[in-house]
Design a protein around this motif. Structure first.
Motif, short mmCIF file in Angstrom:
data_model
loop_
_atom_site.label_atom_id
_atom_site.label_comp_id
_atom_site.label_asym_id
_atom_site.label_seq_id
_atom_site.Cartn_x
_atom_site.Cartn_y
_atom_site.Cartn_z
N UNK A 80 1.07 -1.42 0.28
CA UNK A 80 -0.03 -0.07 -0.02
C UNK A 80 0.71 1.06 -0.11
N UNK A 81 0.09 2.20 0.04
CA UNK A 81 1.00 3.69 -0.03
C UNK A 81 2.00 3.84 1.12
N UNK A 82 1.66 3.35 2.43
CA UNK A 82 2.72 3.50 3.40
C UNK A 82 2.68 2.32 4.48
N UNK A 83 2.44 0.78 3.70
CA UNK A 83 2.74 -0.28 4.26
C UNK A 83 2.74 -1.45 3.56
N UNK A 84 3.28 -2.46 4.13
CA UNK A 84 3.55 -3.64 3.20
C UNK A 84 2.69 -4.91 4.40
N UNK A 85 2.03 -5.86 3.84
CA UNK A 85 1.19 -6.79 4.29
C UNK A 85 1.85 -8.22 3.98
N UNK A 86 2.65 -8.95 4.73
CA UNK A 86 3.11 -10.13 4.31
C UNK A 86 2.37 -11.31 4.94
N UNK A 87 2.29 -12.37 4.01
CA UNK A 87 1.80 -13.72 4.48
C UNK A 87 2.74 -14.50 4.07
N UNK A 88 3.10 -14.99 5.33
CA UNK A 88 4.30 -16.34 5.12
C UNK A 88 3.72 -17.43 5.51
N UNK A 94 -1.87 -11.44 8.03
CA UNK A 94 -0.64 -10.78 7.49
C UNK A 94 0.10 -10.19 8.68
N UNK A 95 1.43 -10.10 8.54
CA UNK A 95 2.29 -9.17 9.12
C UNK A 95 2.16 -7.98 8.50
N UNK A 96 1.69 -6.88 9.32
CA UNK A 96 1.75 -5.74 8.46
C UNK A 96 3.02 -4.70 8.96
N UNK A 97 3.74 -4.26 8.10
CA UNK A 97 4.93 -3.28 8.38
C UNK A 97 4.49 -2.11 7.77
N UNK A 98 4.25 -1.16 8.77
CA UNK A 98 3.89 0.15 8.42
C UNK A 98 4.87 1.16 8.60
N UNK A 99 4.85 2.28 7.55
CA UNK A 99 5.76 3.38 7.70
C UNK A 99 5.32 4.53 8.45
N UNK A 100 5.45 4.67 9.77
CA UNK A 100 4.84 5.48 10.55
C UNK A 100 5.16 7.01 10.12
N UNK A 101 4.32 7.76 10.08
CA UNK A 101 4.41 9.28 9.83
C UNK A 101 4.97 9.36 8.51
N UNK A 102 4.83 8.57 7.41
CA UNK A 102 5.10 8.70 6.17
C UNK A 102 4.62 9.98 5.49
N UNK A 103 5.28 10.42 4.63
CA UNK A 103 4.84 11.55 3.68
C UNK A 103 3.56 11.21 2.71
N UNK A 104 2.54 12.08 2.99
CA UNK A 104 1.49 11.80 2.39
C UNK A 104 1.67 11.90 0.77
N UNK A 105 2.75 12.79 0.37
CA UNK A 105 3.17 12.97 -1.08
C UNK A 105 3.82 11.79 -1.57
N UNK A 106 4.43 10.65 -0.82
CA UNK A 106 4.97 9.55 -1.29
C UNK A 106 4.06 8.67 -2.42
N UNK A 107 4.99 8.16 -3.14
CA UNK A 107 4.59 7.42 -4.26
C UNK A 107 4.95 6.05 -4.45
N UNK A 108 4.35 5.00 -4.68
CA UNK A 108 5.04 3.82 -4.85
C UNK A 108 4.93 3.47 -6.35
N UNK A 109 6.08 3.03 -6.81
CA UNK A 109 6.22 2.56 -8.03
C UNK A 109 6.85 1.47 -8.41
N UNK A 174 12.66 7.65 10.04
CA UNK A 174 12.19 6.34 9.47
C UNK A 174 11.66 5.39 10.87
N UNK A 175 10.48 5.16 10.80
CA UNK A 175 10.00 4.37 11.83
C UNK A 175 8.88 3.12 11.16
N UNK A 176 9.45 1.99 11.39
CA UNK A 176 8.70 0.90 10.73
C UNK A 176 8.20 0.36 11.83
N UNK A 177 6.77 0.04 11.92
CA UNK A 177 5.92 -0.37 13.08
C UNK A 177 5.50 -1.87 12.35
#
Length: 180
Positions: A80-88, A94-109, A174-177
Motif C-alpha cells: 500500500x502507499x505506506x505499508x506492506x502486508x506479508x503472508x508467510x 498478515x504481518x503488517x509493516x507500516x511506515x509511521x508518519x510517512x509523507x502523504x506525497x510519497x508514491x509507490x512505483x 524512518x519508523x517501521x512498525x
C-alpha cells in the motif's frame, strides 16, 4: 484377412489367423501404454524451478488500497502507499509493516518492468476482468520521508528492502512498525 471362410462358434477353438492378429494388436497396445506411462510418469519427480518474484500492479483486480502484490511458493505480500502486508507460509493474517508518519506525497512505483504480464478473469462480470497487467522486478517507495526512499526487491528466496538515504537526510525519521 483375405479369403476368410468358416464359422466362429462360441466355445470353439479360435481361428489361428484371427487369434494371432488380435494377439499382436493387444501386444502393441500394451507396449505403447508402457512406453507412454514411463514417459509421462518418470520414476523420480523433479521439482519445478523457482521463478523470480514479480511485483504485479493493481489495475482494479484487488482492493483500491493495494497498489502492488507479489506471491510465490513460500509467501505473498501486498503493498500500500505506506505499508506492506506479508503472508508467510499458511498464515491467514498478515504481518503488517507500516511506515509511521510517512509523507502523504510519497508514491509507490514499479521498477524494471518485466516482459511478462498477467490476466485476471474474476467472476462472470467482464467489467471486472483485467488483461495485460504489468509486472516489475522491484518496487520503490519514492519520497516516503524527506530525503528517504525505500526499495523492495527479491533477496535470497525472500523479500528484502533497502533504505535509500540522501546526503543530509535524517535516518531517525524512518519508523517501521510491525503488527500481527
Amino acid at each position: 484377412m483375405r479369403g476368410f471362410e468358416g464359422k466362429l462358434r462360441v466355445g470353439a477353438a479360435p481361428i489361428a489367423g484371427l487369434s494371432l492378429a488380435l494377439g499382436i494388436t493387444l501386444l502393441t497396445i500394451g507396449a505403447a501404454a508402457n512406453t507412454l506411462r514411463s514417459a509421462v510418469a518418470p520414476q523420480q519427480p523433479r521439482p519445478l524451478p523457482q521463478l523470480p518474484v514479480e511485483f504485479i500492479k493493481n489495475q482494479g483486480q484487488w482492493p483500491a488500497t493495494t497498489r502492488f502484490a507479489v506471491h510465490n511458493r513460500s509467501f505473498a505480500a501486498s503493498f500500500e502507499r505506506d505499508a506492506m502486508s506479508l503472508y508467510v507460509g499458511k498464515a491467514r493474517r498478515p504481518l503488517v509493516l507500516g511506515f509511521e508518519n510517512a509523507s502523504r506525497g510519497s508514491v509507490l512505483i514499479g521498477e524494471s518492468r518485466r516482459r511478462s504480464h498477467y490476466n485476471f478473469v474474476i467472476g462472470d462480470d467482464p467489467a471486472r476482468w483485467r488483461s495485460g497487467v504489468p509486472a516489475y522486478a522491484s518496487l520503490l517507495y519514492r519520497g516516503l520521508y524527506e530525503g528517504v526512499d525505500v526499495r523492495v526487491r527479491e533477496g535470497r528466496k525472500q523479500l528484502e528492502y533497502d533504505v535509500l538515504v540522501a546526503p543530509g537526510a535524517r535516518l531517525g525519521q524512518v519508523v517501521l512498525r510491525a503488527a500481527g
